[in-house]
Design an enzyme around this catalytic site. Structure first.
Site, mmCIF file in Angstrom:
data_model
loop_
_atom_site.group_PDB
_atom_site.id
_atom_site.type_symbol
_atom_site.label_atom_id
_atom_site.label_comp_id
_atom_site.label_asym_id
_atom_site.label_seq_id
_atom_site.Cartn_x
_atom_site.Cartn_y
_atom_site.Cartn_z
ATOM 1 N N ARG A 123 0.809 -1.236 0.000
ATOM 2 C CA ARG A 123 0.000 0.000 0.000
ATOM 3 C C ARG A 123 0.834 1.273 0.000
ATOM 4 N NH1 ARG A 123 -2.844 -2.927 3.883
ATOM 5 N NH2 ARG A 123 -4.675 -3.963 3.017
ATOM 6 N N LYS A 145 2.712 11.305 -12.235
ATOM 7 C CA LYS A 145 2.003 10.241 -12.957
ATOM 8 C C LYS A 145 2.926 9.036 -13.069
ATOM 9 C CE LYS A 145 -1.045 12.789 -16.057
ATOM 10 N NZ LYS A 145 -1.362 12.967 -17.485
ATOM 11 N N GLU A 187 10.535 17.789 -26.016
ATOM 12 C CA GLU A 187 9.677 18.226 -24.900
ATOM 13 C C GLU A 187 10.097 19.605 -24.401
ATOM 14 O OE1 GLU A 187 6.922 16.693 -24.171
ATOM 15 O OE2 GLU A 187 7.284 14.786 -25.177
ATOM 16 N N LYS A 229 7.077 22.663 -16.344
ATOM 17 C CA LYS A 229 6.213 21.513 -16.059
ATOM 18 C C LYS A 229 5.657 21.611 -14.641
ATOM 19 C CE LYS A 229 5.049 16.766 -16.429
ATOM 20 N NZ LYS A 229 5.253 15.435 -16.938
ATOM 21 N N GLU A 239 -5.143 16.861 -13.614
ATOM 22 C CA GLU A 239 -5.419 17.024 -15.044
ATOM 23 C C GLU A 239 -6.886 17.296 -15.371
ATOM 24 O OE1 GLU A 239 -3.614 14.079 -17.552
ATOM 25 O OE2 GLU A 239 -3.788 15.383 -19.294
ATOM 26 N N ARG A 243 -3.324 21.456 -17.061
ATOM 27 C CA ARG A 243 -2.352 20.396 -17.355
ATOM 28 C C ARG A 243 -2.487 19.888 -18.794
ATOM 29 N NH1 ARG A 243 -0.190 15.866 -13.051
ATOM 30 N NH2 ARG A 243 1.368 14.981 -14.411
ATOM 31 N N ASN A 247 -0.242 18.722 -23.535
ATOM 32 C CA ASN A 247 -0.495 17.858 -24.699
ATOM 33 C C ASN A 247 -0.215 18.561 -26.020
ATOM 34 O OD1 ASN A 247 -1.271 15.746 -23.105
ATOM 35 N ND2 ASN A 247 -3.435 16.313 -23.108
ATOM 36 N N HIS A 250 0.823 16.692 -29.061
ATOM 37 C CA HIS A 250 0.669 15.265 -28.757
ATOM 38 C C HIS A 250 -0.568 14.640 -29.397
ATOM 39 C CE1 HIS A 250 3.911 16.072 -26.034
ATOM 40 N NE2 HIS A 250 3.939 14.831 -25.591
ATOM 41 N N HIS A 254 0.694 11.669 -31.308
ATOM 42 C CA HIS A 254 0.424 10.291 -30.902
ATOM 43 C C HIS A 254 0.027 9.440 -32.110
ATOM 44 C CE1 HIS A 254 -2.173 7.216 -28.661
ATOM 45 N NE2 HIS A 254 -0.913 6.896 -28.469
ATOM 46 N N HIS A 264 8.813 8.851 -29.928
ATOM 47 C CA HIS A 264 7.854 9.789 -29.343
ATOM 48 C C HIS A 264 8.271 11.236 -29.638
ATOM 49 C CE1 HIS A 264 4.787 11.166 -26.587
ATOM 50 N NE2 HIS A 264 5.684 11.924 -25.971
#
Ligand SMILES: NC(=O)c1ccc[n+]([C@@H]2O[C@H](COP(=O)([O-])OP(=O)(O)OC[C@H]3O[C@@H](n4cnc5c(N)ncnc54)[C@H](O)[C@@H]3O)[C@@H](O)[C@H]2O)c1
Length: 362
Positions: A123, A145, A187, A229, A239, A243, A247, A250, A254, A264
């Site tokens: 946990r 994340k 990025e 960031k 998000e 946030r 993207n 992206h 993607h 990427h």
């Protein structure tokens, strides 16, 4: 980069490169421009287990000789629930307990699996990151994340939980392949586009070789990127709003990544150009700004043209939406450094993909 010190002074706690960024749920201790040896103080070997991948192990194992270490095969294909279960069983064998800390030493893949494993084992254990790729320094290690892919679905299983610390040792980048430098720069360029025009200005005056030879300049650039960031994640950890600006590039990116077998970073570079073209149309972005962004992408070894079938990219875009609507939330920029999300029709995106497929930026 004099502006940086003023910009960062809000966050500094000491005159060294350490600063604490408060999050709604946790405080992350940043140790930028630090040294791997500092890990002994942050996470003493007797109650720490390092998670790394086989490439990083082969190249840098000398640095972890005091630590127990678990290795995973390198590459996105191993960012899976199976790897997590395998590592969890190894933790049991090592008698890892609630007071054990995990430290991910590697690229974004290692950070993602370490953060996820640490969050669910018994946990929740304490964890930290020593990112070893430029991309993981400026992106994957930041924001809390952590997750793994489930079959073809990227990051389908995951959790938002902040690491206790992030430690940068820029000498780890000495072994990084050129293509991975470019991926990281994609990025950084994105951060410049959405939030900090000074990043684009600085990048337009330099190149990868410059940053490899001048660690102090690289450190300043990384701090500027980390700051963008953090500023965005801090404002919206879960998000639900700002946030989504992360993207930028992206959405189409993607789809390019899936259909055109690109890395990427390469896919995001191309996605950002499409996003600039859309921005010219929907929020009057000056085409000269698009031209400048394209030349910065080229400077950092990123592709700016691609032969592709717009219809096949649209297919992925519509699939990604997973809803039967005619529009998509799309990140655009009004000018370099100022982004917003607009609801745009698929038709408008398709028009711009067609324009991009036919474009000659030279
Ligand atoms: N959690 C987040 O917010 C977030 C954000 C962005 C990306 N990501 C994830 O990050 C991953 C991509 O990260 P990445 O680009 O770092 O990929 P990666 O971790 O797969 O690393 C790329 C390659 O570089 C090698 N490598 C790592 N450090 C090295 C070094 N110092 N010298 C030589 N080789 C080295 C790795 O072994 C690997 O082969 C993806 O899984 C992506 O989903 C997560």
């Amino acid at each position: 980069m004099a502006y940086l010190s003023a910009y960062l002074s809000l966050f500094y706690t000491t005159a060294t490169m350490q600063f604490a960024v408060p999050f709604p749920t946790a405080t992350v201790d940043y140790h930028l421009e630090s040294n791997f040896d500092e890990l002994h103080r942050l996470a003493p070997p007797q109650n720490t287990i390092i998670i790394t991948d086989e490439h990083v192990w082969e190249l840098h194992q000398e640095r972890f000789r005091d630590y127990r270490c678990l290795k995973v095969p390198a590459g996105e294909a191993h960012k899976t629930p199976e790897t997590i279960l395998d590592l969890a069983r190894q933790l049991v064998s090592l008698e890892a307990h609630r007071k054990t800390s995990l430290v991910g030493v590697g690229g974004g893949m290692v950070c993602d699996i370490t953060g996820f494993l640490a969050s669910i084992y018994m946990r929740g254990l304490c964890f930290g990151f020593v990112p070893t790729t430029l991309l993981s320094m400026v992106d994957a290690s930041i924001g809390g994340k952590n997750g793994v892919n489930l079959d073809v679905y990227k990051n389908m299983l995951g959790i938002i939980r902040q690491p206790k610390f992030i430690l940068h040792d820029l000498s780890l980048l000495d072994t990084l392949p050129e293509a991975e430098w470019s991926n990281g720069f994609a990025e950084i360029i994105k951060y410049g586009c959405i939030s900090d025009p000074r990043i684009i200005q600085t990048l337009s005056e330099n190149n990868i070789t410059f940053y490899k030879r001048r660690p102090e300049q690289l450190a300043s650039l990384i701090e500027a990127a980390v700051n963008v960031k953090n500023k965005i994640v801090n404002a919206d950890e879960q998000e639900t709003g700002v946030r989504r600006l992360l993207n930028f590039g992206h959405t189409a990116g993607h789809a390019f990544e899936i259909r055109c077998k690109l890395s990427h970073g390469q896919a995001v570079a191309l996605g950002m150009i499409v996003a600039c073209m859309v921005s010219e149309q929907v929020c009057k972005l000056d085409p000269q700004e698009t031209t400048r962004i394209i030349s910065v992408l080229e400077r950092y070894g990123l592709p700016t043209r691609l032969e592709f079938e717009p219809a096949s990219i649209m297919e992925v875009l519509r699939m990604d939406k997973k809803r039967n609507t005619d529009d998509v939330d799309y990140v655009v920029i009004e000018k370099t450094g100022k982004a917003c999300v607009k609801q745009l029709s698929f038709e408008l995106i398709e028009q711009n993909l067609v324009r991009f497929a036919a474009a000659d930026h030279h």
